[in-house]
Design an enzyme around this catalytic site. Structure first.
Site, PDB file in Angstrom:
ATOM      1  CB  SER A  45      -2.470   0.294  -2.785  1.00 58.48           C
ATOM      2  OG  SER A  45      -2.539   0.999  -1.518  1.00 58.48           O
ATOM      3  CE  LYS A  83      -7.022   3.085  -5.291  1.00 59.19           C
ATOM      4  NZ  LYS A  83      -5.577   2.687  -4.741  1.00 59.19           N
ATOM      5  CB  SER A 128      -5.977   1.819  -1.173  1.00 59.53           C
ATOM      6  OG  SER A 128      -5.170   2.069  -2.077  1.00 59.53           O
TER       7      SER A 128
END
Length: 486
Positions: free
Chosen positions: A173, A74, A149
């Site tokens: 997330s 990420k 997210s």
């Protein structure tokens, strides 16, 4: 295939690390035009690392456990010499001079960085729609969001663009996009995994964890990234157990608590509810005892979160002032004007909204009424969990009230978007480990996620129960549709 299967093929010489890397790079090239899971694909570095691993294997060297396994990261985890943007114009050109602890441990274990994945800007969102560089799409239906997210990390694993990935979880997330994309997503105990090198959103809530196609792979990745780190003052010094060994422990006799408030929550899709209850019945068939438990303040977690998280974000994001690093507006006549313009132009609407909420909650005259009160409610949420774990060994809930929604469905209603994290936030409030794994599909063929929660540092039990359910239910063997591209 998962980590163990690929490792076996690599060790037997059935595939080389370079060939495995090229396979995943080809997959990325085939589907990225639709999915946009990645912000940057590190093909040159990946091939060079794969070649080094192949050479070491040919020389008879002993190799670490992840040697040759392509992984995605990420893009809010710092990678030395590789852009880390947090999907924000504010950090569009930021190249960290250091490596985060978790990624450093992955590379030491032989993992291959195949790219940095898309996310909601500064991890603030539940759909990846707030990314300054465009949204990612769900491999099961490109007209729907992959969650957020960490949507890019989840979509990349689901679509076979990497073997596994890392994300971060502040209010769900990791778990919510895992549910939307039909993969496994694990949020460890707060402090179990170092946050050093994770770009901060809400420091008392953020935690790094893995996405994978199986619980066994999640256990392997946690084994590598968990453990003490003196660079992170919140990182626990507790010994790291053998997570993979814990998977085989029997579950017969364990008490599984069905959280009453979750199954009565407003907006819970009936198909999600029935699928999760069927998963509970499967655990009962394996010898677990089902017990209804109450966590009276469970559904208060979301209101508490949206005071605490924006307050911490307001403080953390104050460092982006256009002076030291990051975006700087060139259209300003004074330092104050330059700072104001840089923040207005560099941050997106959702980030600005949360900064304003947090700044208000921390302002003189309101901090006691809002922030202090929210921290008191947070303590009560933790006490509810403590009471529940006095009666049961693991808690069971849906991961998300719904399956993946369409793009733009909540564009005009931020509160509706926030409710996507209704069932995941409480575990963050209490710092507890939690996992999401697939438990079925809705009538449209979209995955449904099951959430399991255990007490502090009880990841072995969490993984144990999840693994036994996964092996018995074999949900992905019955999937109604294939992922995006054959």
């Amino acid at each position: 295939m998962g980590i163990a299967e690929w490792r076996g093929r690599l060790e037997r010489g059935e595939v080389s690390a370079r060939e495995l890397t090229d396979q995943h790079l080809a997959r990325i090239e085939a589907v990225e035009g639709t999915l946009h899971s990645f912000l940057e694909v590190t093909a040159e570095r990946a091939r060079a690392d794969a070649d080094r691993i192949d050479a070491a294997r040919a020389a008879g060297e002993s190799l670490p456990p992840l040697a040759g396994i392509p992984l995605a990261i990420k893009d809010n985890l710092c990678t030395k010499g590789i852009r880390t943007t947090c999907s924000s114009r504010m950090l569009e050109h930021f190249v960290p001079p250091y490596e985060s602890t978790v990624t450093e441990r992955l590379w030491q274990a032989g993992g291959i960085l195949i790219g940095k994945t898309n996310l909601d800007e500064f991890a603030m969102g539940s759909s990846t729609e707030t990314s300054a560089f465009g949204p990612s799409r769900n491999p099961w239906d490109p007209e729907r969001v992959p969650g957020g997210s960490s949507g890019g990390s989840a979509a990349a694993v689901a679509a076979g663009e990497c073997v596994a990935s890392l994300g971060s979880d502040t209010g769900g997330s990791i778990r919510q996009p895992a549910a939307f994309c039909g993969v496994v997503g694990l949020k460890p105990t707060y402090g179990r995994v170092s946050r050093w090198g994770l770009v901060a959103f809400a420091s008392s809530l953020d935690q790094v964890g893995p996405f994978s196609t199986s619980v066994a792979d999640a256990a392997e990745l946690l084994q590598v990234i968990a453990g003490e780190d003196r660079r992170d003052g919140t990182c626990l010094r507790a010994p790291v157990p053998d997570y993979s060994a814990a998977l085989q422990a029997p579950v017969k006799g364990l008490r599984v608590g069905l959280v009453k408030e979750c199954f009565e929550a407003d907006g819970l899709d009936p198909q999600v509810k029935s699928s999760v209850l069927a998963a509970a019945a499967q655990l009962e068939a394996l010898g677990c005892e089902l017990v209804e438990v109450s966590c009276p303040r469970f559904n208060d977690g979301i209101a508490t979160y949206y005071v605490i998280a924006p307050s911490e974000a307001s403080a953390n994001l104050a460092r982006y002032d256009g002076v030291k690093y990051g975006y700087r507006s060139e259209q300003a006549g004074s330092l104050a004007e330059m700072t104001a313009r840089s923040r207005a132009e560099g941050f997106g609407d959702e980030v600005q909204r949360r900064i304003l909420i947090g700044t208000y909650a921390l302002s003189a005259g309101y901090v006691d009424a809002y922030y202090k009160k929210a921290q008191q409610v947070r303590t009560l949420i933790r006490r509810d969990f403590d009471a529940a774990f006095g009666a049961v060994d693991v808690l069971l809930t849906p991961t998300s009230p719904t399956t993946a929604f369409r793009f733009g469905a909540h564009a005009e209603d931020p509160l509706a978007m926030y409710l996507a994290d209704l069932l995941t936030i409480p575990a963050n409030m209490a710092g507890l480990p939690a996992i999401s794994l697939p438990c079925g599909f809705d009538d449209g063929g979209l995955p449904i996620g099951l959430q399991l929660i255990t007490g502090v540092l009880e990841e072995p039990r969490l993984l144990q129960v999840a693994h036994h359910y996964e092996q018995a239910a074999r949900v992905m063997d019955t999937r109604p549709t294939a992922a995006l591209v054959p």
